[in-house]
Scaffold this motif. Structure first.
Motif, mmCIF file in Angstrom:
data_model
loop_
_atom_site.group_PDB
_atom_site.id
_atom_site.type_symbol
_atom_site.label_atom_id
_atom_site.label_comp_id
_atom_site.label_asym_id
_atom_site.label_seq_id
_atom_site.Cartn_x
_atom_site.Cartn_y
_atom_site.Cartn_z
ATOM 1 N N SER A 152 -48.759 20.227 43.194
ATOM 2 C CA SER A 152 -49.856 19.145 43.855
ATOM 3 C C SER A 152 -51.055 19.971 43.807
ATOM 4 O O SER A 152 -52.123 19.161 43.325
ATOM 5 N N PHE A 153 -51.210 21.364 43.866
ATOM 6 C CA PHE A 153 -52.321 21.797 43.966
ATOM 7 C C PHE A 153 -52.838 21.983 42.627
ATOM 8 O O PHE A 153 -54.089 21.734 42.458
ATOM 9 N N TRP A 154 -52.167 22.085 41.546
ATOM 10 C CA TRP A 154 -52.458 22.157 40.049
ATOM 11 C C TRP A 154 -52.784 20.856 39.606
ATOM 12 O O TRP A 154 -53.805 20.708 38.949
ATOM 13 N N VAL A 155 -51.988 19.743 39.988
ATOM 14 C CA VAL A 155 -52.323 18.431 39.644
ATOM 15 C C VAL A 155 -53.640 18.103 40.159
ATOM 16 O O VAL A 155 -54.364 17.533 39.381
ATOM 17 N N ASN A 156 -53.944 18.402 41.399
ATOM 18 C CA ASN A 156 -55.400 18.056 41.944
ATOM 19 C C ASN A 156 -56.394 18.992 41.321
ATOM 20 O O ASN A 156 -57.711 18.513 40.726
ATOM 21 N N ASN A 157 -56.076 20.295 40.814
ATOM 22 C CA ASN A 157 -57.165 21.150 40.292
ATOM 23 C C ASN A 157 -57.618 20.677 39.029
ATOM 24 O O ASN A 157 -58.750 20.742 38.500
ATOM 25 N N ASN A 158 -56.484 20.150 38.393
ATOM 26 C CA ASN A 158 -56.629 19.853 36.837
ATOM 27 C C ASN A 158 -57.120 18.369 36.760
ATOM 28 O O ASN A 158 -57.303 17.781 35.461
ATOM 29 N N PHE A 159 -57.097 17.577 37.845
ATOM 30 C CA PHE A 159 -57.458 16.223 37.781
ATOM 31 C C PHE A 159 -56.490 15.314 36.951
ATOM 32 O O PHE A 159 -56.887 14.475 35.992
ATOM 33 N N CYS A 160 -55.264 15.507 37.177
ATOM 34 C CA CYS A 160 -54.261 14.822 36.510
ATOM 35 C C CYS A 160 -54.042 13.733 37.195
ATOM 36 O O CYS A 160 -54.029 13.410 38.324
ATOM 37 N N SER A 161 -53.241 12.733 36.407
ATOM 38 C CA SER A 161 -52.827 11.537 37.019
ATOM 39 C C SER A 161 -51.768 11.980 37.805
ATOM 40 O O SER A 161 -50.863 12.742 37.657
ATOM 41 N N SER A 162 -51.482 11.280 39.000
ATOM 42 C CA SER A 162 -50.509 11.490 39.897
ATOM 43 C C SER A 162 -49.228 10.755 39.696
ATOM 44 O O SER A 162 -48.132 10.835 40.247
ATOM 45 N N ASN A 163 -49.093 9.902 38.473
ATOM 46 C CA ASN A 163 -47.862 9.469 37.850
ATOM 47 C C ASN A 163 -47.445 9.956 36.535
ATOM 48 O O ASN A 163 -47.753 10.093 35.606
ATOM 49 N N PRO A 164 -46.414 10.873 37.026
ATOM 50 C CA PRO A 164 -45.675 11.867 35.774
ATOM 51 C C PRO A 164 -44.992 10.997 34.864
ATOM 52 O O PRO A 164 -44.306 10.100 35.243
ATOM 53 N N VAL A 165 -44.879 11.587 33.601
ATOM 54 C CA VAL A 165 -43.959 11.123 32.578
ATOM 55 C C VAL A 165 -42.595 11.951 33.113
ATOM 56 O O VAL A 165 -42.776 13.214 33.194
ATOM 57 N N VAL A 166 -41.401 11.578 33.193
ATOM 58 C CA VAL A 166 -40.236 12.154 33.792
ATOM 59 C C VAL A 166 -39.333 12.401 32.438
ATOM 60 O O VAL A 166 -38.758 10.904 32.052
ATOM 61 N N TYR A 167 -38.856 13.454 32.272
ATOM 62 C CA TYR A 167 -37.477 13.477 31.246
ATOM 63 C C TYR A 167 -36.309 13.965 31.930
ATOM 64 O O TYR A 167 -36.459 15.134 32.687
#
Length: 387
Positions: free
Chosen positions: A220-235
């Motif tokens: 969550s820290f890196w997702v927020n830092n990188n301004f990523c979408s909160s909806n990942p693609v899951v494999y």
């Protein structure tokens, strides 16, 4: 909505071929080296592929071992050699300094009971000096320098991602998060990073990690830092081996490839590195598949440039209210303040139209929080404690 994909065996065959490449060529070089830095003799091991050609600059991967381990054993455990032979990579395995209480250990800001191994050893400086040394010895593509680590080496990798990422294109940590002694949460840019964690890890636990961030909090820290979408693609990886482990890969993305955060959630996996054919995946290969997507561009790679501690929070710790202030007039004006808990949940968003910001926190539960101050494309991240 979350997209879910399943990797087929057909898709995996080219990858498996790389894993099975023989490394018996007698011209391969695995050498042990030493350098003097910070008053200490520091050791490192280099794997040089027999296919190395100085006219073709190679990628460079650093592999950081765990607590109590050493460069020799870890070079065999991580075993990037077969990949290096086909992908033009030089592999470097540095060795941590010896701590009198716990043995070989990185100064990764991860400790227990207030004790942080090798707390006075400058490992960030050592790893940067080692980059310089390797660049002098070999022909390296300076846009393709990468770092990964396992366990305490994973914590050290995270520390480098936070504090020293301007020369390293991407990072990957295995069973090691951000240490509980970390004080600087300002990477200064979007950092491409992958993390692997077993839900059955009995050393660096997935939940209630004694040494730092929990796995979900780290992501969550890196997702927020990188301004990523909160909806990942899951494999979902095919469950080909009867090892009681199943694996999911969560890919978070943002506006550019520099925003990539990949999270490998490994159900049933304990504190070890997975390898094929004993397991469904080779973590070393997965690390490389992530790394090869990323090249470092200029320091301006990222429009999210970092302030350098231009703000203060007081009081800290606090009970009812905190006051955010800038060191100079109008430093804070026209900013947006975000407050997150360590699970990455956004608790507050507030626009600031003056020189200071007063924020009520009496409804927050006791604990540590991260506060992000955003001005245009620039931001700073600080932490405060609610009593």
């Amino acid at each position: 909505t979350t997209e879910i994909y399943t990797l087929s065996l057909h898709d995996a065959l080219p990858i498996l071929f790389i894993v099975f490449v023989a490394i018996n060529n007698i011209n391969a070089q695995l050498t042990d080296n030493a350098m003097y830095f910070g008053g200490l003799t520091r050791n490192y091991r280099v794997y040089l592929s027999p296919n190395y050609n100085s006219s073709k600059p190679a990628s460079l991967i650093f592999g950081l071992h765990g607590w109590g381990d050493n460069m020799n054993d870890f070079s065999s455990t991580l075993n990037f050699s077969s990949i290096a032979d086909t992908a033009n990579i030089i592999c470097v395995y540095p060795q941590a300094a010896y701590d009198l209480l716990v043995g070989t250990a990185w100064n990764a800001s991860a400790g227990l009971g207030g004790y942080y191994p090798n707390g006075f050893v400058d490992d960030v400086g050592f790893l940067n000096a080692l980059i310089d040394t390797i660049l002098l010895k070999y022909s390296i593509d300076t846009n393709k320098i990468y770092m990964c680590g396992f366990s305490l080496g994973g914590f050290m990798t995270q520390k480098m991602a936070l504090l020293s990422n301007t020369r390293i294109a991407a990072f990957a940590s295995i069973s090691g998060t951000i240490g509980n002694g970390t004080t600087n949460f300002n990477p200064g840019r979007s950092v491409p990073i992958a993390h692997f964690h077993g839900l059955a890890d009995s050393v660096v636990k997935y939940y209630n990690n004694l040494y730092g961030f929990d796995a979900d909090s780290l992501v969550s820290f890196w997702v927020n830092n990188n301004f990523c979408s909160s909806n990942p693609v899951v494999y979902n990886y095919p469950n080909l081996v009867n090892d009681s482990i199943t694996i999911e890969r969560y890919e978070y993305s943002g506006n550019t490839s520099q925003s990539d955060v990949w999270f490998y959630k490994m159900y049933g996996a304990n504190h070890y590195i997975l390898s094929y054919p004993q397991n469904d995946i080779s973590q070393s290969l997965e690390v490389w598949l992530f790394f090869r997507r990323h090249s470092l561009v200029s320091t301006g790679i990222n429009t999210k440039a970092n302030h350098s501690q231009n703000f203060t929070i007081s009081p800290n710790p606090a009970n009812q209210k905190i006051v955010v202030n800038g060191f100079s007039k109008n430093e804070l004006k026209n900013s947006i303040i975000y407050i997150y808990n360590l699970q990455g949940q956004l608790l507050l968003e507030q626009y600031v139209d003056s020189d200071i910001a007063e924020i009520e926190i009496n409804s927050f539960i006791s604990g540590m929080y991260l506060i992000k101050i955003l001005q245009g494309n620039n931001y700073e991240v600080l932490k405060f404690i609610k009593q």
